[in-house]
Design a protein around this motif. Structure first.
Motif, PDB file in Angstrom:
ATOM      1  N   TYR A 128       0.808  -1.206   0.000  1.00 12.76           N
ATOM      2  CA  TYR A 128       0.000   0.000   0.000  1.00 12.76           C
ATOM      3  C   TYR A 128       0.854   1.275   0.000  1.00 12.76           C
ATOM      4  O   TYR A 128       0.372   2.358   0.322  1.00 12.76           O
ATOM      5  CB  TYR A 128      -0.980   0.019   1.181  1.00 12.76           C
ATOM      6  CG  TYR A 128      -0.365  -0.280   2.532  1.00 12.76           C
ATOM      7  CD1 TYR A 128       0.471   0.639   3.170  1.00 12.76           C
ATOM      8  CD2 TYR A 128      -0.639  -1.481   3.183  1.00 12.76           C
ATOM      9  CE1 TYR A 128       1.018   0.371   4.408  1.00 12.76           C
ATOM     10  CE2 TYR A 128      -0.084  -1.759   4.412  1.00 12.76           C
ATOM     11  CZ  TYR A 128       0.731  -0.822   5.023  1.00 12.76           C
ATOM     12  OH  TYR A 128       1.276  -1.089   6.262  1.00 12.76           O
ATOM     13  N   GLY A 198      -7.629   7.056  -8.373  1.00 15.47           N
ATOM     14  CA  GLY A 198      -8.868   6.780  -7.647  1.00 15.47           C
ATOM     15  C   GLY A 198      -9.253   7.817  -6.610  1.00 15.47           C
ATOM     16  O   GLY A 198      -8.758   8.933  -6.592  1.00 15.47           O
ATOM     17  N   LYS A 247     -11.932  -0.579   4.120  1.00 15.03           N
ATOM     18  CA  LYS A 247     -10.660  -0.849   3.443  1.00 15.03           C
ATOM     19  C   LYS A 247      -9.605   0.185   3.821  1.00 15.03           C
ATOM     20  O   LYS A 247      -8.443  -0.153   4.062  1.00 15.03           O
ATOM     21  CB  LYS A 247     -10.846  -0.864   1.925  1.00 15.03           C
ATOM     22  CG  LYS A 247     -11.513  -2.097   1.379  1.00 15.03           C
ATOM     23  CD  LYS A 247     -11.287  -2.231  -0.123  1.00 15.03           C
ATOM     24  CE  LYS A 247     -11.771  -1.038  -0.899  1.00 15.03           C
ATOM     25  NZ  LYS A 247     -11.589  -1.189  -2.362  1.00 15.03           N
ATOM     26  N   GLY A 248     -10.015   1.448   3.861  1.00 20.04           N
ATOM     27  CA  GLY A 248      -9.086   2.504   4.232  1.00 20.04           C
ATOM     28  C   GLY A 248      -8.589   2.337   5.653  1.00 20.04           C
ATOM     29  O   GLY A 248      -7.407   2.560   5.945  1.00 20.04           O
ATOM     30  N   GLU A 277      -6.685   5.924  -4.032  1.00 16.08           N
ATOM     31  CA  GLU A 277      -6.874   4.604  -4.617  1.00 16.08           C
ATOM     32  C   GLU A 277      -6.158   4.481  -5.953  1.00 16.08           C
ATOM     33  O   GLU A 277      -6.125   5.426  -6.757  1.00 16.08           O
ATOM     34  CB  GLU A 277      -8.369   4.335  -4.798  1.00 16.08           C
ATOM     35  CG  GLU A 277      -9.093   4.178  -3.468  1.00 16.08           C
ATOM     36  CD  GLU A 277     -10.586   3.975  -3.641  1.00 16.08           C
ATOM     37  OE1 GLU A 277     -11.205   3.384  -2.751  1.00 16.08           O
ATOM     38  OE2 GLU A 277     -11.134   4.411  -4.684  1.00 16.08           O
ATOM     39  N   GLY A 281      -8.632   0.310  -7.401  1.00 19.03           N
ATOM     40  CA  GLY A 281      -9.426   0.667  -6.224  1.00 19.03           C
ATOM     41  C   GLY A 281      -8.775   0.312  -4.910  1.00 19.03           C
ATOM     42  O   GLY A 281      -9.433   0.379  -3.866  1.00 19.03           O
ATOM     43  N   ASN A 282      -7.495  -0.048  -4.929  1.00 16.54           N
ATOM     44  CA  ASN A 282      -6.784  -0.357  -3.684  1.00 16.54           C
ATOM     45  C   ASN A 282      -6.304   0.939  -3.017  1.00 16.54           C
ATOM     46  O   ASN A 282      -5.693   1.777  -3.677  1.00 16.54           O
ATOM     47  CB  ASN A 282      -5.564  -1.243  -3.969  1.00 16.54           C
ATOM     48  CG  ASN A 282      -5.944  -2.558  -4.602  1.00 16.54           C
ATOM     49  OD1 ASN A 282      -6.819  -3.268  -4.107  1.00 16.54           O
ATOM     50  ND2 ASN A 282      -5.301  -2.895  -5.713  1.00 16.54           N
ATOM     51  N   PRO A 283      -6.551   1.107  -1.707  1.00 15.04           N
ATOM     52  CA  PRO A 283      -6.091   2.325  -1.034  1.00 15.04           C
ATOM     53  C   PRO A 283      -4.569   2.309  -0.863  1.00 15.04           C
ATOM     54  O   PRO A 283      -3.997   1.349  -0.350  1.00 15.04           O
ATOM     55  CB  PRO A 283      -6.781   2.263   0.337  1.00 15.04           C
ATOM     56  CG  PRO A 283      -7.844   1.215   0.219  1.00 15.04           C
ATOM     57  CD  PRO A 283      -7.355   0.248  -0.822  1.00 15.04           C
TER      58      PRO A 283
END
Length: 359
Positions: A128, A198, A247-248, A277, A281-283
């Motif tokens: 991340y 994102g 998720k965040g 993101e 869509g991954n933080p």
């Protein structure tokens, strides 16, 4: 006579005023507080807005006279509690505390997250963290072969406490990179990092003695006066919303706990993790703030009052804080903010179409 005498540093800034407004909404603390502000007073509006009983002009935290002047203010006003906002000042108090009650952020943790470079270095290898490169202004100008990341990419200043998109640009080609290096003669080194298309998220987390007490996730959608900044980011959100998005939080918690484990400290205080993101869509973490951000008052308007919880900890009422970690917000909520107005929070929002009206 007011029951609580609270020092607020960086008092003229948007975030500090957001904290005061939040406490003025608190069922526990509204009408019970004398707010004494200190600031370098760059933004004079905050002096005269009327949120504080007094606002003192003070030097920067690293000035030789800072400690003496702050101590005089604390003594003269019988300050019992403090809420600290400018990040370098937060770190100073963490290492050199005054004899008042405040949420002391662990100092080694604070040092590690104060700049993007030290934060990314501490979390190296995590999925991340964005791809990034530190490069000198000279190397940026010398040859495109010195650029190791694909376009588009972000160029930014990464000095400690840098905020509001300072020194930032999305470069789509080498000509953009060179032009930005030429314009920003005062920045000797830049960080290049991958462009993240994102959502822009802020994850609030409040800790006390290692325990997570509250969290909240917000989305920044648009910024005030975004056209005046080349990056489109001014640091002040004009449109945003509160999210029901874990998720965040999962990413923010992993990062915070990873760093605090390395520093062998116990997590304490309020930190806000900024995330963007990626294309999937991954933080991805962009920074960790060791302070409130301006979304504080919007959370308070929605019923999740981080400033109130902070004061409950400081006043020995932590056991009265509701046990739920967060709230559930309507999916169609919105926060709207303008230069001349305080933020508006609406639980249910629909875009007005041509021919329709609100009223």
């Amino acid at each position: 006579m007011s029951k609580y005498k609270i020092l607020v540093t960086g008092a003229c800034g948007v975030t500090s005023r957001s904290v005061v407004r939040s406490l003025n909404k608190s069922k526990i603390f509204a009408g019970q507080c004398d707010f004494i502000g200190t600031d370098v007073c760059y933004n004079e509006y905050g002096i005269y807005e009327g949120l504080y009983k007094k606002v003192y002009k003070v030097p920067y935290f690293n000035d030789p006279t800072y400690r003496t002047i702050m101590q005089q203010i604390i003594d003269e006003n019988q300050i019992e509690y403090a809420i600290l906002i400018p990040e370098p000042e937060v770190l100073y108090w963490s290492e050199n505390p005054f004899d008042v009650k405040f949420l002391k952020i662990p100092p080694l943790f604070s040092k590690q997250v104060l700049s993007k470079k030290s934060l990314y270095d501490a979390l190296y290898g995590k999925d991340y963290i964005p791809q990034y490169q530190i490069i000198s202004r000279k190397d940026m100008l010398n040859s495109e072969s010195n650029i190791k990341l694909p376009y588009p990419l972000w160029i930014r200043d990464f000095a400690e406490g840098t905020t509001s998109g300072k020194g930032s640009l999305m470069a789509s080609c080498y000509e953009d990179v060179k032009a930005w290096a030429v314009i920003n003669k005062g920045i000797p080194y830049f960080m290049l990092s991958e462009y993240l298309p994102g959502r822009n998220l802020a994850c609030f987390t409040l800790f006390s003695k290692g325990k997570l007490l509250k969290y909240g996730v917000a989305q920044r959608i648009n910024y005030l006066m975004d056209k005046v900044a080349v990056s489109g980011i001014t640091g002040n959100t004009s449109k945003g919303k509160l999210l029901n998005d874990k998720k965040g939080l999962d990413v923010a918690l992993d990062a915070i706990l990873s760093i605090i484990t390395k520093t062998s400290e116990t997590m304490n205080g309020l930190v806000v993790t900024d995330l963007k993101e990626d294309i999937k869509g991954n933080p991805i973490i962009t920074e960790i703030n060791i302070r409130h951000v301006a979304f504080t008052s919007t959370f308070a308007n929605a019923g999740l009052n981080f400033s109130e919880y902070q004061m409950m900890i400081l006043t020995g009422r932590e056991s009265e804080i509701p046990s739920e970690l967060t709230m559930t917000f309507p999916n169609d909520n919105i926060m709207l903010r303008d230069v001349d107005g305080i933020p508006i929070y609406m639980e249910h929002y629909n875009t007005i179409q041509i021919g329709e009206y609100y009223g």
